[in-house]
Structures are given as C-alpha cells and as structure tokens.
Design an enzyme around this catalytic site. Structure first.
Site, PDB file in Angstrom:
ATOM      1  N   ASP A   1       0.907  -0.962  -0.027  1.00  0.00           N
ATOM      2  CA  ASP A   1      -0.500  -0.098   0.333  1.00  0.00           C
ATOM      3  C   ASP A   1       1.143   1.346  -0.170  1.00  0.00           C
ATOM      4  OD1 ASP A   1      -2.801   1.644   0.650  1.00  0.00           O
ATOM      5  OD2 ASP A   1      -1.419   1.977   2.270  1.00  0.00           O
TER       6      ASP A   1
ATOM      7  N   GLU B   1       1.652  -0.239  -5.711  1.00  0.00           N
ATOM      8  CA  GLU B   1       0.141   0.881  -5.107  1.00  0.00           C
ATOM      9  C   GLU B   1       1.315   2.298  -5.123  1.00  0.00           C
ATOM     10  OE1 GLU B   1      -1.906   2.898  -2.044  1.00  0.00           O
ATOM     11  OE2 GLU B   1      -3.659   2.902  -3.391  1.00  0.00           O
TER      12      GLU B   1
HETATM   13  C1  GLC Z   1      -4.018   3.556  -0.223  1.00  0.00           C
HETATM   14  C2  GLC Z   1      -5.661   2.567   0.013  1.00  0.00           C
HETATM   15  C3  GLC Z   1      -6.490   3.752   0.063  1.00  0.00           C
HETATM   16  C4  GLC Z   1      -6.405   4.274   1.746  1.00  0.00           C
HETATM   17  C5  GLC Z   1      -4.127   5.180   1.409  1.00  0.00           C
HETATM   18  C6  GLC Z   1      -3.794   4.766   3.341  1.00  0.00           C
HETATM   19  O1  GLC Z   1      -3.862   4.402  -1.694  1.00  0.00           O
HETATM   20  O2  GLC Z   1      -5.339   2.043  -1.162  1.00  0.00           O
HETATM   21  O3  GLC Z   1      -7.574   3.320   0.234  1.00  0.00           O
HETATM   22  O4  GLC Z   1      -6.712   5.308   1.748  1.00  0.00           O
HETATM   23  O5  GLC Z   1      -3.922   3.840   1.270  1.00  0.00           O
HETATM   24  O6  GLC Z   1      -3.340   3.523   3.412  1.00  0.00           O
END
Ligand code: GLC
Ligand code: MG
Length: 678
Positions: free
Chosen positions: A300, A370
C-alpha cells in the site's frame, strides 16, 4: 593344486580351452594343433555333457563363442547403439529443458480479483462483510476461473480508514473474524487452487497502535518510530506539506508536545523508515504472514514510505497561490514526501525476504505495489526493479482509470500505450479499471461500455485486476451526506469512496444476498440489484458475467492470448484494434473494440497478414456472433467488442516490430506439440 588337477580331470579332460588361455600358475597350456582344436569343438557340440545340476556355461565355453565375429559384432553394435541412444536422450532432454520457455506463474494466468472484505459477503448479519463470508463464496472465484484473490485489509483496526489504519499487524479485526477464520480461509483457498494476496500497509499505523503510544510517551526504544518534529499547538505547522486527504500532514500531539507526520489521516501516523528498528519490525510482520502461507502482498501507498529528513517546504504548483490556501494534494510538487532515495532499497529488501519463502515449487510469493505517479510513468516502472534486482512482479497500472475521460479508440490505444511503451523489456503488464479508491467504471463510462471494457482487459497481454462486481457490471451507489462513511468524504462528500464500496450484488434476495440474516448493511445496496446480480446473470448466457467467464476461460486456454504477441493494428475515433498471435501457431486472434459514440466500419484490408474473411468468435452483442466480415469492412456498434479467431501462416510481428510487444518470446513446434525459446 590337487583340487585344480582334480577338476581338470573331471571336467576338462574331454573339453577345450580358450586358445589364448594360460594356466594361472604360469604353466603353458597343452598346445594342440589347429585341426585337433577344430575337432575338439565339433566334439564338444555332440559330446559335451551337461553336469547336473546345471551350474551355468563354463567360462571357457562362453569365451570361445563370445569372441566369434557373429556374436562379437552384433554385441558391439548393440552396445554402442544403446550408449548413443542414452546419450542422445540425455542431450535431447537437456536441450528441451534449456530451450523451454518458463511456464506462466500463478499470478500471470488469471485476473487478480479484489475483495473489499467489508462489502463482499456478511456471514453473521452485522452488516459488515467478513472472512467467513469470503469463504462461503469461494465457488464464485472458481466459477469465474479466477486463480488469485487480493483481500483488502482485515487487520485489527479502529476503522478510521476502514482497515488501512492498522492497530495490530498480527491480528484479525473481530468485525472480520478471528485468526482461526483466517487460517481456515487460507487453507480452503489453497485446497481449491486459489492464491491469497494480502494488503500490506508499511507507510503508517493507526494512532492506536502500541508503537505510537510508546512513541508519544517517549519510550526510548520507540521514540523515533514515527516522524516527529518541534512545533507548538498554536503556531504554524512545521512546513507546507499536505495530507492526501487534505490539509496539513502535521498534527500536534499534546502528550509529546511535538507534531507528527501523517500523509493520510491524522489517525494514520507515518512510520519513520530511517529507524532501523522500524525496518526490522516491518520485515518481521512480513515473515509472520509468509510463514502462515500467504501467497503475496499488495504493498500500500509505497511512494509515501520515506520523506526527506530536511523537512523543507515543497514547491507550489502555482507559486502565486497564498500559502494558507495550500491544503490539497494537487497544490504541491511532492518532491520531499514521495519517491525518496532509499525507497527502492526497502522494496528490494522485502522482495529478498519474500524470495526466501518462494523456493518450494508452487510457493512463489507475489508482490504488487500501489503508487499513483500520474504523468511520471517512469517512476511507476521503477517498481519492477532491474533485470538483476527484482522488486514487485508488477506495479499497478492505473492509466486505464482515465478511460472515462474520452470515448474514442485512439484514446484507449493511447492509455494502453503509456504502459506498453514504458514497461521495461521482458516485464509483465497489468490493467486496472477500478478499485476501492476509484469510482466504478460501469458508472463512469456507462453500462453500454462495460462489456467492451471487459473484453479489452481480458484480451490484452498481462494480468488484469477485477474489482469485485466488475464481472457483473456493478455501479456506484449514491450517497447522501448523512450516509457518508469514508473519512475522505467527511472533508468533502464528492471525494467519498463509499459509492464504489457498496455490498456485492449476489442475488435478487434481501440485501442482494450480501447479508441474509438481518436487514443491516454498512452501506446501502444499489437499487439496481434485482437486475444486476450474480444469480440472474448466471442464468443468462448473454450476460456480462457469462461473457467475462467465457473470455477469462478462453484466454487461459489459448497460447496466443495468454502469452503471445500483442500488436497494434488500428485506432481511430471509434475503434481500437489489436491482434494476438504466437510464433509457430496457426491460430491467432483479432480484437476489434468500439469505444466510440457510433457504429463504425473498420477497413483492415491493408493488413496483408490477415485473411480476407474474418469470422467472429464472440461479440459482446449477440447480433454479430458467428458473422463473417470481409477484412475491408468490419462492422461494430457503439460499445461493441469483437473477438475474431483466424488461422494464418504469416505472422504480423516479424514485419512490424515497432507495433508489437511480448514479455517473453516463445515459439510453438507443431510436430511435437511443444514450446521452445526462440
Ligand atoms: C491506499 C489505499 C487507500 C488508503 C490509503 C492509505 O491508497 O488504497 O484506500 O486510504 O492507501 O492507507
Ligand atoms: Mg459480519
């Protein structure tokens, strides 16, 4: 000595000796003239008496025959033949092994299906989906022919950001179940041939995490676990940095009397990765789940993991904007809060740890990162690592999220090409059109394009992701101010991510089958659930679901689709067309997708590698199934996708290298039905 003499007397008196035979004591054997030797042989045939019981052919007799040419030559021929066959077999085996291309790995064969656990299936009726619910629906993944499932976080959490604020990385939130539920789910998934990918959140913890409490009370070991700096309750924030969710990314802590950094909510303090203990903690958590048998991680918010320690102001996008109006992610260039030097070393370290657990056959641990890098796609590509040092298996490709911005074939080709043109050679692409953070594609492009988008995703090279519900064309729900659950939406309702997080539509039953025990659902069910649901679509062979399933099954069965060449053929204001082919294989596929606002006739007569007549294997609209088009006039309706299968000896890629991509080149040898590296 006497024994020797005895035996000679007994056995060999009438018998013969090997012509070259010497007595072992060095004495010369009795010499016989040639005729006499011959007569001895003749006599032997008739006079040799078998002693009872049979004790085998005497050595001398054996040697006599074995040296004769008619025995010796075939024997030698057979010996060399056997030896050369064995060697040839070893050589062929070694060559086949050396020339065999790698098999596709589990994360390459099917889409990665994303489950948002709050919304997938509620087994206990509290209105919130749970792990047992996911287990109940394993048959759905199998029905779709899905092999890998990413489950958004289910760690213990105060749920300020619905699980992305972790209170304990080694525990399951009671709303989702227990560790036993998790172990059972994982075992059940594995026994059904499914892989489980977990969300991993290294950037921050919840402010309720034990480490944060110890850090704010200045426990010597934990003091630097987070990013703290001096500031005071009333004065300005330490610098102009802003949170992704808006406003300053600094919050004053009354206990410690300093500010801490949070790139997301104030309840999500950023960990300090310059602290070696923090690094170790994170690896230990990875190992904890790897040991449990988890198959991979979705990492993440990776670009936020490190920040510049000098804490200087970030440059404003609009230098003239008054500093007090800098409150939004888009107001700054994030030169000091994202993608800092050292970030990739961390990912490599994690990858290396995962490799330790990847050695058993079939136990490869997968990593996807991500990071939204927008127009800096090169930054995203860095997450593939280098040819020598690997990081993620692929970074999420978010560029197709821009599909709704324009409806034309050229636009889609442009978005696809952002990835294909920048992806390092030999890497594996992937495609995302939705997730729990982005509006549902069916809503933003309209139902009319859902099928053609699914066809795009399932015929492009690489791994698509499927956000739960995309397989049936689920849409956003409408949320009133009072219904907002998402913290991002509490600052600004239009930024709420609730609309795309509505309960999964399983059936036309109460609560769409998401929860059949009570009437509670944490977010409202979409009102269209009676017509858009899994059960109804299972019964309809023309449904979005049926087409998804057909295409997903086909791409796993067809070499050209699963690992073949991808070549651009055509793009205009309506149509995007490409082909998929595999060297050495006659079967190939032409894909013609109409993303435009009108019907189109596409003329592909200039593509000499295509046969004159093209028969439609599958159309997203019933009318064209089985239709045969001349290649100069392929008709598509608005929002229609055509999958055309054809047979060819002339491949397109050799003469159009600039228009074609392949991750790992391989060829098919028809006579022996094998693949080889070519
Ligand atoms: C990522 C997740 C999102 C979350 C953020 C903070 O972008 O996909 O849903 O709010 O991280 O953890
Ligand atoms: Mg529940």
């Amino acid at each position: 000595m006497s024994l020797k003499e005895d035996s000679e007397n007994m056995e060999l008196a009438e018998c013969t000796k090997n012509p070259g035979f010497q007595d072992s004591d060095g004495g010369v054997s009795v010499e016989q003239p040639a005729e006499q030797r011959l007569s001895t042989v003749v006599r032997l045939d008739s006079e040799y008496k078998q002693l009872e019981p049979f004790a085998g052919m005497p050595k001398e007799v054996l040697l006599l025959y074995s040296s004769q040419a008619r025995y010796r030559i075939p024997r030698e021929v057979l010996f060399w033949l056997t030896l050369s066959c064995a060697l040839a077999l070893v050589a062929v085996t070694a060559t086949v092994i050396a020339l065999s291309p790698r098999c596709l790995q589990w994360w390459q064969v099917s889409p990665v299906y994303q489950v948002y656990p709050r919304s997938f299936k509620d087994s206990d009726g509290d209105g919130v989906g749970d792990l047992k619910g996911i287990q109940e629906q394993i048959h759905h993944f199998q029905y779709l022919n899905i092999k890998s499932v990413w489950i958004s976080p289910f760690y213990r959490s105060p749920m300020k950001d619905f699980g992305y604020d972790v209170e304990d990385f080694r525990d399951i939130d009671p709303r989702f179940g227990t560790m036993k539920d998790f172990d059972e789910l994982l075992a059940k998934m594995h026994s059904n041939g499914l892989k489980l990918i977990m969300d991993f959140i290294p950037n921050h913890t919840s402010d309720r995490h034990r480490w944060f409490n110890l850090s704010r009370t200045r426990d010597p070991h934990y003091e630097d676990y987070y990013v703290w700096t001096d500031c005071n309750a009333t004065s300005q924030r330490p610098n102009n940095w802003v949170s992704v969710f808006g406003n300053s990314s600094w919050t004053y802590d009354e206990v410690r009397e300093q500010c801490y950094l949070h790139q997301f909510l104030k309840e999500q303090p950023d960990l300090n990765f310059r602290n070696l203990h923090v690094r170790k903690e994170i690896i230990d958590i990875l190992v904890f789940w790897l040991k449990k048998g988890v198959d991979g991680f979705r990492m993440d918010a990776v670009k936020h993991i490190l920040e510049a320690s000098h804490l200087r102001d970030e440059p404003q996008v609009d230098p003239d904007k008054p500093p007090e109006l800098i409150i939004n992610e888009w107001d700054l260039h994030h030169d000091y809060t994202t993608t800092q030097l050292g970030l990739h070393d961390l990912l490599r370290e994690w990858r290396a740890e995962m490799n330790v657990y990847s050695r058993e056959p079939g136990r490869y641990r997968f990593m996807v990162t991500e990071s939204y890098d927008y127009n800096e796609v090169g930054k995203t590509m860095m997450y593939y690592g280098t040819p020598l040092v690997k990081e993620s298996d692929f970074p999420f490709n978010f560029y197709l999220l821009d599909l709704p911005q324009n409806s034309s074939g050229s636009w889609v080709q442009h978005l696809v090409n952002i990835w294909m043109n920048n992806m390092p050679q030999g890497q594996w692409p992937n495609w995302v059109v939705g997730n729990h953070d982005k509006p549902r594609i069916a809503t933003s492009v309209g139902q009319g394009y859902v099928r053609v988008i699914n066809m795009l995703l399932l015929t492009l090279p690489g791994t698509p992701t499927t956000y739960y519900g995309e397989e049936i064309g689920m849409e956003n729900i409408n949320i009133t101010d009072s219904q907002v659950q998402d913290p991002a939406g509490k600052y600004n309702t239009s930024a709420s991510r609730d609309p795309q997080r509505a309960p999964m539509q399983w059936s036309g039953d109460v609560n769409a089958g998401f929860n059949n025990k009570t009437n509670i659902t944490w977010l409202p069910v979409h009102p269209d659930y009676k017509s858009i649901n899994v059960e109804v679509q299972k019964r309809d062979e023309r449904s979005v679901l049926a087409q998804y399933r057909f295409l997903n099954t086909l791409r796993q069965a067809e070499l050209a689709l699963s690992r073949g060449w991808f070549c651009y053929i055509h793009a205009d204001e309506n149509v995007f067309s490409f082909l998929r082919e595999f060297d050495g294989l006659r079967k190939a596929f032409l894909v013609v997708l109409n993303f435009g606002k009108e019907a189109a006739i596409t003329d592909l007569s200039s593509v000499s590698e295509l046969p004159e007549k093209l028969e439609v294997l599958m159309s997203t609209m019933q009318a064209s199934d089985g239709r045969v088009f001349h290649k100069s006039g392929i008709v598509t309706e608005e929002g229609e996708g055509l999958l055309i299968q054809y047979s060819t000896h002339t491949r397109f890629n050799p003469s159009h290298p600039g228009a074609c991509y392949i991750s790992e080149k391989a060829c098919y040898l028809e006579v022996v039905d094998i693949l080889y590296t070519c």
